[in-house]
Design a protein around this motif. Structure first.
Motif, PDB file in Angstrom:
ATOM      1  N   UNK A 149      26.373 -21.760  21.112  1.00 49.17           N
ATOM      2  CA  UNK A 149      25.297 -22.682  20.771  1.00 49.17           C
ATOM      3  C   UNK A 149      24.016 -21.903  20.481  1.00 49.17           C
ATOM      4  N   UNK A 150      23.227 -22.404  19.549  1.00 55.06           N
ATOM      5  CA  UNK A 150      21.925 -21.790  19.267  1.00 55.06           C
ATOM      6  C   UNK A 150      21.001 -22.014  20.464  1.00 55.06           C
ATOM      7  N   UNK A 151      20.548 -20.938  21.092  1.00 52.81           N
ATOM      8  CA  UNK A 151      19.667 -21.073  22.252  1.00 52.81           C
ATOM      9  C   UNK A 151      18.332 -21.703  21.872  1.00 52.81           C
ATOM     10  N   UNK A 152      17.920 -21.566  20.617  1.00 50.33           N
ATOM     11  CA  UNK A 152      16.652 -22.149  20.178  1.00 50.33           C
ATOM     12  C   UNK A 152      16.727 -23.663  20.046  1.00 50.33           C
ATOM     13  N   UNK A 153      17.949 -24.214  20.017  1.00 46.39           N
ATOM     14  CA  UNK A 153      18.090 -25.649  19.784  1.00 46.39           C
ATOM     15  C   UNK A 153      18.920 -26.366  20.833  1.00 46.39           C
ATOM     16  N   UNK A 154      19.315 -25.651  21.882  1.00 49.53           N
ATOM     17  CA  UNK A 154      20.303 -26.227  22.779  1.00 49.53           C
ATOM     18  C   UNK A 154      20.042 -25.772  24.206  1.00 49.53           C
TER      19      UNK A 154
ATOM     20  N   UNK B 212       2.251 -22.544  14.989  1.00 51.86           N
ATOM     21  CA  UNK B 212       3.323 -23.137  14.197  1.00 51.86           C
ATOM     22  C   UNK B 212       4.537 -22.215  14.155  1.00 51.86           C
ATOM     23  N   UNK B 213       4.295 -20.908  14.021  1.00 56.32           N
ATOM     24  CA  UNK B 213       5.413 -19.977  13.960  1.00 56.32           C
ATOM     25  C   UNK B 213       6.224 -19.988  15.249  1.00 56.32           C
ATOM     26  N   UNK B 214       5.554 -20.165  16.393  1.00 58.55           N
ATOM     27  CA  UNK B 214       6.283 -20.204  17.664  1.00 58.55           C
ATOM     28  C   UNK B 214       7.229 -21.394  17.722  1.00 58.55           C
ATOM     29  N   UNK B 215       6.838 -22.518  17.097  1.00 61.82           N
ATOM     30  CA  UNK B 215       7.705 -23.701  17.069  1.00 61.82           C
ATOM     31  C   UNK B 215       8.781 -23.575  15.994  1.00 61.82           C
ATOM     32  N   UNK B 216       8.481 -22.848  14.928  1.00 63.67           N
ATOM     33  CA  UNK B 216       9.521 -22.534  13.935  1.00 63.67           C
ATOM     34  C   UNK B 216      10.593 -21.679  14.595  1.00 63.67           C
ATOM     35  N   UNK B 217      10.162 -20.711  15.405  1.00 61.91           N
ATOM     36  CA  UNK B 217      11.111 -19.831  16.094  1.00 61.91           C
ATOM     37  C   UNK B 217      11.992 -20.607  17.074  1.00 61.91           C
ATOM     38  N   UNK B 218      11.441 -21.675  17.651  1.00 66.32           N
ATOM     39  CA  UNK B 218      12.214 -22.505  18.582  1.00 66.32           C
ATOM     40  C   UNK B 218      13.118 -23.496  17.858  1.00 66.32           C
ATOM     41  N   UNK B 219      12.957 -23.600  16.542  1.00 71.91           N
ATOM     42  CA  UNK B 219      13.777 -24.534  15.792  1.00 71.91           C
ATOM     43  C   UNK B 219      13.242 -25.947  15.767  1.00 71.91           C
ATOM     44  N   UNK B 220      11.977 -26.151  16.199  1.00 73.40           N
ATOM     45  CA  UNK B 220      11.401 -27.497  16.210  1.00 73.40           C
ATOM     46  C   UNK B 220      10.722 -27.838  14.885  1.00 73.40           C
ATOM     47  N   UNK B 221      10.256 -26.824  14.186  1.00 69.73           N
ATOM     48  CA  UNK B 221       9.612 -27.009  12.885  1.00 69.73           C
ATOM     49  C   UNK B 221      10.311 -26.124  11.856  1.00 69.73           C
TER      50      UNK B 221
ATOM     51  N   UNK C 212      25.235 -16.023  10.603  1.00 64.13           N
ATOM     52  CA  UNK C 212      25.290 -16.650   9.273  1.00 64.13           C
ATOM     53  C   UNK C 212      25.700 -18.111   9.372  1.00 64.13           C
ATOM     54  N   UNK C 213      26.670 -18.411  10.211  1.00 66.41           N
ATOM     55  CA  UNK C 213      27.124 -19.789  10.374  1.00 66.41           C
ATOM     56  C   UNK C 213      26.042 -20.678  10.970  1.00 66.41           C
ATOM     57  N   UNK C 214      25.296 -20.140  11.945  1.00 64.66           N
ATOM     58  CA  UNK C 214      24.347 -20.936  12.712  1.00 64.66           C
ATOM     59  C   UNK C 214      22.918 -20.848  12.183  1.00 64.66           C
ATOM     60  N   UNK C 215      22.729 -20.177  11.053  1.00 66.68           N
ATOM     61  CA  UNK C 215      21.405 -20.079  10.441  1.00 66.68           C
ATOM     62  C   UNK C 215      20.418 -19.407  11.389  1.00 66.68           C
ATOM     63  N   UNK C 216      20.873 -18.326  12.025  1.00 65.82           N
ATOM     64  CA  UNK C 216      20.046 -17.539  12.929  1.00 65.82           C
ATOM     65  C   UNK C 216      20.040 -16.090  12.457  1.00 65.82           C
ATOM     66  N   UNK C 217      19.022 -15.306  12.848  1.00 67.38           N
ATOM     67  CA  UNK C 217      19.073 -13.878  12.528  1.00 67.38           C
ATOM     68  C   UNK C 217      20.153 -13.181  13.352  1.00 67.38           C
ATOM     69  N   UNK C 218      20.726 -12.120  12.821  1.00 69.01           N
ATOM     70  CA  UNK C 218      21.726 -11.359  13.565  1.00 69.01           C
ATOM     71  C   UNK C 218      21.111 -10.876  14.876  1.00 69.01           C
ATOM     72  N   UNK C 219      21.871 -11.012  15.949  1.00 70.88           N
ATOM     73  CA  UNK C 219      21.374 -10.601  17.254  1.00 70.88           C
ATOM     74  C   UNK C 219      20.593 -11.668  17.987  1.00 70.88           C
TER      75      UNK C 219
END
Length: 253
Positions: free
Chosen positions: A238-243, A67-76, A206-213
């Protein structure tokens, strides 16, 4: 209202314990396929890790890792008081001259726009060169945050030529920039575009709801009308996890 866990009950999950592929990876891949194929839709709940582990005969840490791997990808996403919830499928965009807003809408991604800046300001060197005007010339500067299913997917910065009127902010929030350019009589017909990648700055994160870096895809584009005049210069992240960009490649004989 979010869907109940019954959506997951209809998904067939099979694990091969003789395979060298780790069980968490097998589970994560099958859940990802179910999301991509629409068997698990945005808003569906997966239930708790304990129940899923018992159903599949897995340890709770194995399920948590999947589940964490899919959270990291932005799917969950894990929501307090709600549970683990499907967010969306990854945005996959064809690499062609089109509006991101229109592409997202056509793909059923429920696009929304937050206009952060819409004003005239001196053109920096890169924008001035792209638009064919002296550096410091006042041009229209637009900054927008594009969202799908309520979550940010891209930060868009555009510079428009000085002879174009600034688009109405309210219209920018409900339609694509290219549609507004066409309405102003400056239809984009061709473009030069560069796609790259880099890490997010703290402000972008901060804008894209991603961790710094975090990894970002980048795109710089200068679009031209049918007379060859530049109509916009875009500098987007673009967020690489979602795009992702989709390419169609042809073999040259």
């Amino acid at each position: 209202m979010a869907s109940t866990v019954s959506a997951l009950d209809a998904v067939r999950l099979t694990l091969d314990r003789t395979s060298p592929v780790p069980l968490y990876h097998q589970l994560a891949r099958q859940l990802e396929e179910a999301i991509e194929q629409g068997a698990l839709a945005p808003g569906n709940l997966l239930g708790n890790e304990t129940g899923l582990a018992a159903r599949l005969g897995l340890s709770r840490p194995t399920v948590r890792q999947a589940i964490q791997s899919l959270v990291n990808k932005g799917l969950l996403v894990r929501r307090r008081g709600v549970g683990t919830q499907v967010v969306h499928t990854q945005v996959r965009r064809p690499l062609e001259l089109s509006s991101l807003y229109d592409d997202l809408r056509a793909a059923g991604q429920d696009p929304a726009t937050r206009v952060l800046r819409n004003e005239r300001a001196p053109a920096p060197a890169d924008a001035a060169a792209a638009l064919g005007v002296p550096e410091g010339t006042e041009v229209v500067v637009l900054e927008r945050l594009r969202l799908t299913h309520g979550r940010p997917v891209a930060f868009l910065r555009n510079h428009l030529p000085p002879d174009l009127p600034g688009p109405d902010t309210a219209r920018l929030e409900t339609t694509g920039l290219y549609r507004l350019l066409r309405a102003a009589g400056r239809s984009p017909r061709s473009a030069r575009q560069t796609v790259g990648a880099r890490c997010a700055t703290p402000a972008e994160a901060a804008l894209l709801d991603e961790p710094a870096g975090a990894a970002l895809l980048t795109m710089r584009r200068t679009a031209y009308d049918d007379t060859g005049r530049p109509v916009e210069y875009g500098n987007h992240v673009y967020r690489a996890s979602r795009y992702a960009f989709d390419f169609r490649l042809l073999v040259r004989a």
